[in-house]
Write a protein that holds these residues in place. Structure first.
Motif, mmCIF file in Angstrom:
data_model
loop_
_atom_site.group_PDB
_atom_site.id
_atom_site.type_symbol
_atom_site.label_atom_id
_atom_site.label_comp_id
_atom_site.label_asym_id
_atom_site.label_seq_id
_atom_site.Cartn_x
_atom_site.Cartn_y
_atom_site.Cartn_z
ATOM 1 N N ALA A 104 8.808 6.223 -7.308
ATOM 2 C CA ALA A 104 9.447 4.981 -6.877
ATOM 3 C C ALA A 104 8.836 4.405 -5.606
ATOM 4 O O ALA A 104 8.722 3.185 -5.469
ATOM 5 C CB ALA A 104 10.943 5.215 -6.682
ATOM 6 N N ASN A 105 8.431 5.254 -4.667
ATOM 7 C CA ASN A 105 7.851 4.754 -3.422
ATOM 8 C C ASN A 105 6.534 4.033 -3.657
ATOM 9 O O ASN A 105 6.240 3.018 -3.017
ATOM 10 C CB ASN A 105 7.674 5.894 -2.414
ATOM 11 C CG ASN A 105 7.009 7.115 -3.018
ATOM 12 O OD1 ASN A 105 7.382 7.584 -4.091
ATOM 13 N ND2 ASN A 105 6.037 7.667 -2.319
ATOM 14 N N ALA A 145 7.151 0.640 -5.686
ATOM 15 C CA ALA A 145 7.601 -0.474 -4.847
ATOM 16 C C ALA A 145 6.416 -1.298 -4.370
ATOM 17 O O ALA A 145 6.481 -2.545 -4.316
ATOM 18 C CB ALA A 145 8.395 0.061 -3.654
ATOM 19 N N ARG A 196 4.851 -3.234 -7.330
ATOM 20 C CA ARG A 196 5.719 -4.370 -7.648
ATOM 21 C C ARG A 196 5.479 -5.509 -6.667
ATOM 22 O O ARG A 196 5.370 -6.679 -7.059
ATOM 23 C CB ARG A 196 7.174 -3.902 -7.605
ATOM 24 C CG ARG A 196 8.169 -4.829 -8.267
ATOM 25 C CD ARG A 196 9.560 -4.194 -8.290
ATOM 26 N NE ARG A 196 9.517 -2.918 -9.004
ATOM 27 C CZ ARG A 196 9.789 -1.737 -8.429
ATOM 28 N NH1 ARG A 196 10.112 -1.673 -7.143
ATOM 29 N NH2 ARG A 196 9.736 -0.621 -9.129
ATOM 30 N N ALA A 197 5.377 -5.183 -5.384
ATOM 31 C CA ALA A 197 5.161 -6.207 -4.366
ATOM 32 C C ALA A 197 3.790 -6.859 -4.505
ATOM 33 O O ALA A 197 3.613 -8.030 -4.172
ATOM 34 C CB ALA A 197 5.313 -5.593 -2.973
ATOM 35 N N GLU A 232 2.674 -4.328 -11.343
ATOM 36 C CA GLU A 232 3.527 -3.225 -11.763
ATOM 37 C C GLU A 232 3.216 -2.778 -13.193
ATOM 38 O O GLU A 232 2.965 -1.607 -13.459
ATOM 39 C CB GLU A 232 4.992 -3.643 -11.665
ATOM 40 C CG GLU A 232 5.974 -2.536 -11.961
ATOM 41 C CD GLU A 232 7.404 -3.028 -11.804
ATOM 42 O OE1 GLU A 232 8.304 -2.184 -11.819
ATOM 43 O OE2 GLU A 232 7.623 -4.256 -11.685
ATOM 44 N N CYS A 286 0.351 7.593 -4.305
ATOM 45 C CA CYS A 286 1.511 6.916 -3.703
ATOM 46 C C CYS A 286 1.335 6.748 -2.195
ATOM 47 O O CYS A 286 1.655 5.690 -1.633
ATOM 48 C CB CYS A 286 2.781 7.695 -4.002
ATOM 49 S SG CYS A 286 3.292 7.636 -5.729
ATOM 50 N N GLU A 299 1.260 3.267 -0.106
ATOM 51 C CA GLU A 299 2.075 3.030 1.079
ATOM 52 C C GLU A 299 1.207 2.586 2.254
ATOM 53 O O GLU A 299 1.540 1.636 2.977
ATOM 54 C CB GLU A 299 2.836 4.301 1.462
ATOM 55 C CG GLU A 299 3.910 4.734 0.494
ATOM 56 C CD GLU A 299 4.578 6.041 0.903
ATOM 57 O OE1 GLU A 299 5.310 6.607 0.091
ATOM 58 O OE2 GLU A 299 4.348 6.500 2.060
ATOM 59 N N ASP A 352 10.886 3.124 0.791
ATOM 60 C CA ASP A 352 10.345 1.871 0.278
ATOM 61 C C ASP A 352 9.565 1.181 1.392
ATOM 62 O O ASP A 352 10.143 0.575 2.297
ATOM 63 C CB ASP A 352 11.471 0.963 -0.225
ATOM 64 C CG ASP A 352 10.939 -0.321 -0.851
ATOM 65 O OD1 ASP A 352 9.722 -0.587 -0.755
ATOM 66 O OD2 ASP A 352 11.744 -1.056 -1.446
ATOM 67 N N THR A 383 7.975 -1.475 1.409
ATOM 68 C CA THR A 383 7.982 -2.946 1.373
ATOM 69 C C THR A 383 9.242 -3.530 1.970
ATOM 70 O O THR A 383 9.344 -4.745 2.092
ATOM 71 C CB THR A 383 7.831 -3.439 -0.072
ATOM 72 O OG1 THR A 383 9.016 -3.118 -0.826
ATOM 73 C CG2 THR A 383 6.633 -2.812 -0.744
ATOM 74 N N GLU A 384 10.236 -2.696 2.317
ATOM 75 C CA GLU A 384 11.458 -3.232 2.912
ATOM 76 C C GLU A 384 11.204 -3.739 4.328
ATOM 77 O O GLU A 384 10.486 -3.096 5.093
ATOM 78 C CB GLU A 384 12.546 -2.146 2.944
ATOM 79 C CG GLU A 384 13.127 -1.840 1.573
ATOM 80 C CD GLU A 384 14.292 -0.899 1.664
ATOM 81 O OE1 GLU A 384 14.458 -0.238 2.703
ATOM 82 O OE2 GLU A 384 15.042 -0.822 0.682
#
Length: 383
Positions: free
Chosen positions: A51-52, A55, A58-59, A63, A300, A304, A380, A382-383
């Protein structure tokens, strides 16, 4: 900082390099990717994006979770090596699903998105030297060409050309572990496809489906001391692979029977870099924090890095400040994830009474024990 028009050279056209180039370009930078290979290709291998990492994809707008590209996981089955007996079933992380990608497919997605965004991807561009100058970086190619840029990012793996410049010469440590990698055609469909982790004394095998269950990815890891080659693209002998794991039963035996080509990857350990940047040059992905594959977090972490790097440039004042924030933001998390992966190297290969005790604990508390990794997947960037 307004980075419109700011120029970057990204050394390395792998997943981390392309993601960084795309993230920077989407914020307005002018980006050139320098990849030494003549084509963006990968030896057949899969990777897991939890999931990390998802994200970030997706951004970035890449995806693509349809099964033919991104195969959704329904968790992991833990097995004993003798007959493939199921020890425990680990559900997907609560943070969100993990997807299995063929490396070539994910590279293709990132490369197409980067080119469409205006990133200049140059193939066959071998970098021989990177020089920091006041106010800029200079990248020298073997062809003699010189590129002047505001910032050079090295996403060129553990043997990065920039890492010695920032950290001095380092001697990697062989972990006495070898990974065999292969993909095979696989038409056997499962309603709820998941990964299989089969553990034995000094060895383990990971299997998971790719491309809408049309392929099976194989990673078989064994402890060995008779090795000196650090390359991860060395071709191996499928019969030797089968002989070394001949006592593994269950799905592993069936899958290994079908392996026609395999590559060997010797697992060498480099520490997380002490220095990630010097104000004009910076490290990203394995160049900064090479990790063992026992948490499936290498790609991942690189994703990040890519997002946090681009965000630092858009939020900070000046290249030096942006790179400093990138380093201080990323280094603690990278160290923790790398350390966790190293611990799993031991956990997967237990022997004797310790192995039996661990299996008992997993059979009773497997799902709850897996929750200790939530801090990895819940993050995440991208938050």
């Amino acid at each position: 900082m307004n980075i419109d028009g700011l120029s970057f050279a990204v050394i390395g056209g792998g997943i981390g390099g392309l993601a960084a180039a795309l993230a920077l370009r989407l914020k307005g930078a002018q980006v050139t990717v320098l990849e030494q290979a003549p084509a963006l290709t990968e030896v057949g291998a899969g990777l897991q994006i939890s999931a990390n990492g998802m994200a970030v994809l997706r951004a970035l707008g890449v995806e693509h979770t349809e099964p033919r590209v991104g195969q959704r996981s329904n968790g992991t089955v833990l097995r004993d090596y003798r007959r493939g007996r199921v020890i425990s079933r680990i559900p997907p992380p609560t943070a969100g699903p993990t997807y299995y990608y063929h490396r070539a497919d994910l590279l293709d997605l990132l490369a197409k998105a980067a080119r469409n965004a205006g990133v200049d991807i140059r193939l066959g561009a071998q970098v021989s030297q990177v020089i920091k100058h006041p106010g800029e970086a200079e990248v020298v190619l073997q062809s003699g060409e010189r590129l002047r840029t505001e910032c050079a990012i090295a996403a060129d793996g553990g043997r990065s050309i920039l890492r010695p410049i920032l950290n001095g010469e380092e001697q990697p440590q062989f972990t006495c572990q070898i990974a065999w990698r292969a993909t095979i055609p696989w038409a056997q469909r499962d309603r709820a496809p998941c990964a299989s982790l089969t553990m034995g004394p000094g060895r383990h095998v990971v299997l998971y489906p790719l491309r809408d269950q049309q392929m099976m990815n194989v990673v078989a890891i064994e402890e060995r001391s008779d090795w000196t080659d650090e390359s991860w693209r060395r071709e191996g002998d499928p019969d030797d692979l089968r002989a070394r794991f001949q006592d593994f039963g269950g799905p592993v035996r069936e899958v290994l029977t079908e392996v026609a080509q395999t590559h060997l990857w010797a697992l060498y350990l480099r520490s997380v870099a002490q220095s990630w940047q010097n104000g004009r040059l910076a490290l990203l992905g394995d160049a900064a924090h090479p990790t063992l594959p026992f948490m499936a977090q290498g790609a991942c972490l690189a994703l990040e890095d890519a997002w946090i790097l681009a965000r630092a440039f858009s939020e900070q004042s000046g290249v030096t400040q942006a790179l400093s924030v990138y380093e201080t933001t990323r280094r603690p998390r990278a160290r923790n994830v790398v350390a966790t992966a190293g611990a799993n190297a031991r956990n997967f290969h237990l022997r004797g009474p310790m192995r039996l005790g661990a299996q008992l604990a997993l059979s009773v508390f497997g799902g709850k024990l897996a929750r200790k990794y939530d801090w990895i997947y819940n993050y995440d960037p991208t938050e």
